[in-house]
Design a protein around this motif. Structure first.
Motif, PDB file in Angstrom:
ATOM      1  N   ASN A  22       0.784  -1.037   0.159  1.00 38.62           N
ATOM      2  CA  ASN A  22      -0.074   0.107   0.155  1.00 38.62           C
ATOM      3  C   ASN A  22       0.809   1.313   0.096  1.00 38.62           C
ATOM      4  O   ASN A  22       0.285   2.082  -0.520  1.00 38.62           O
ATOM      5  CB  ASN A  22      -1.064  -0.074   1.348  1.00 38.62           C
ATOM      6  N   HIS A  29      -3.737   2.762   4.517  1.00 40.11           N
ATOM      7  CA  HIS A  29      -4.995   1.908   5.231  1.00 40.11           C
ATOM      8  C   HIS A  29      -4.854   2.126   6.487  1.00 40.11           C
ATOM      9  O   HIS A  29      -3.491   1.932   7.049  1.00 40.11           O
ATOM     10  CB  HIS A  29      -4.884   0.636   4.720  1.00 40.11           C
ATOM     11  N   ASP A  61      -9.638   3.354   3.867  1.00 37.28           N
ATOM     12  CA  ASP A  61      -8.696   3.569   2.834  1.00 37.28           C
ATOM     13  C   ASP A  61      -8.858   4.974   2.680  1.00 37.28           C
ATOM     14  O   ASP A  61      -9.935   5.613   2.020  1.00 37.28           O
ATOM     15  CB  ASP A  61      -9.404   2.640   1.595  1.00 37.28           C
TER      16      ASP A  61
END
Length: 190
Positions: A22, A29, A61
């Motif tokens: 991510n 997140h 998110d």
């Protein structure tokens, strides 16, 4: 390719592979797992009922502005009597059939977790309680720090909106509108 350049390239590839996916994609997140508290209060003419659970789970998110929070209905404690808790689970919430309540949706305003700030935003989505989904907009107070977000909410749930029936015999002891307080700390997923 020289040996030192090869080693440097290998180290760079190793570091990139060790970074969370991510982070590489620019997404951040945050989550909470049994660190949040949900409290509900029923203030009726003959009785006030407080119950709470520390079993809130959720994920946010920030790039997409989406969220999902869930709570195990049977995890609520603090009723006035054990019989009250039993009636809550068996007669009103039917928690064997509907064990989880959830809220899933998007933030109305764009939020950046990259700078420390305190702000009020609106969370819009589907609240699912007792097997019934309703669209709701809930105001949230967010305190954003570098790797943590503290979120607080206060809202009313009308029992009839979620097909939770109150028998006449207890109508003076159970409010048709329940105050819900939520407080949680979300930390960045690694």
């Amino acid at each position: 390719m020289s040996n030192s350049l090869g080693k440097a390239l290998f180290c760079l590839i190793l570091v990139i592979c060790m970074l969370p996916a991510n982070r590489l994609m620019g997404q951040r997140h945050f989550h909470t797992h049994n660190r949040g508290q949900v409290t509900f209060i029923s203030e009726a003419p003959q009785e006030t009922i407080h119950a709470r659970s520390n079993r809130l789970k959720g994920v946010v998110d920030w790039e997409k502005g989406t969220f999902l929070f869930t709570i195990d209905i049977k995890s609520f404690t603090g009723f006035n009597t054990p019989v009250q808790r039993e009636h809550f689970n068996e007669n009103y919430m039917e928690s064997d059939t509907y064990p989880v309540a959830s809220f899933q949706g998007k933030f109305v305003e764009a939020i950046s977790p990259d700078k420390s700030q305190t702000l009020t935003v609106r969370a819009k989505g589907k609240m699912k309680i007792h097997g019934v989904e309703r669209q709701m907009i809930i105001p949230l107070e967010l305190k954003i720090k570098k790797t943590e977000v503290v979120a607080k909410a206060r809202f009313i749930i009308a029992l009839e909106d979620f097909e939770i029936k109150i028998p006449r015999i207890v109508s003076e002891k159970l409010s048709p509108n329940i105050l819900v307080l939520v407080s949680t700390s979300l930390t960045e997923m690694q």
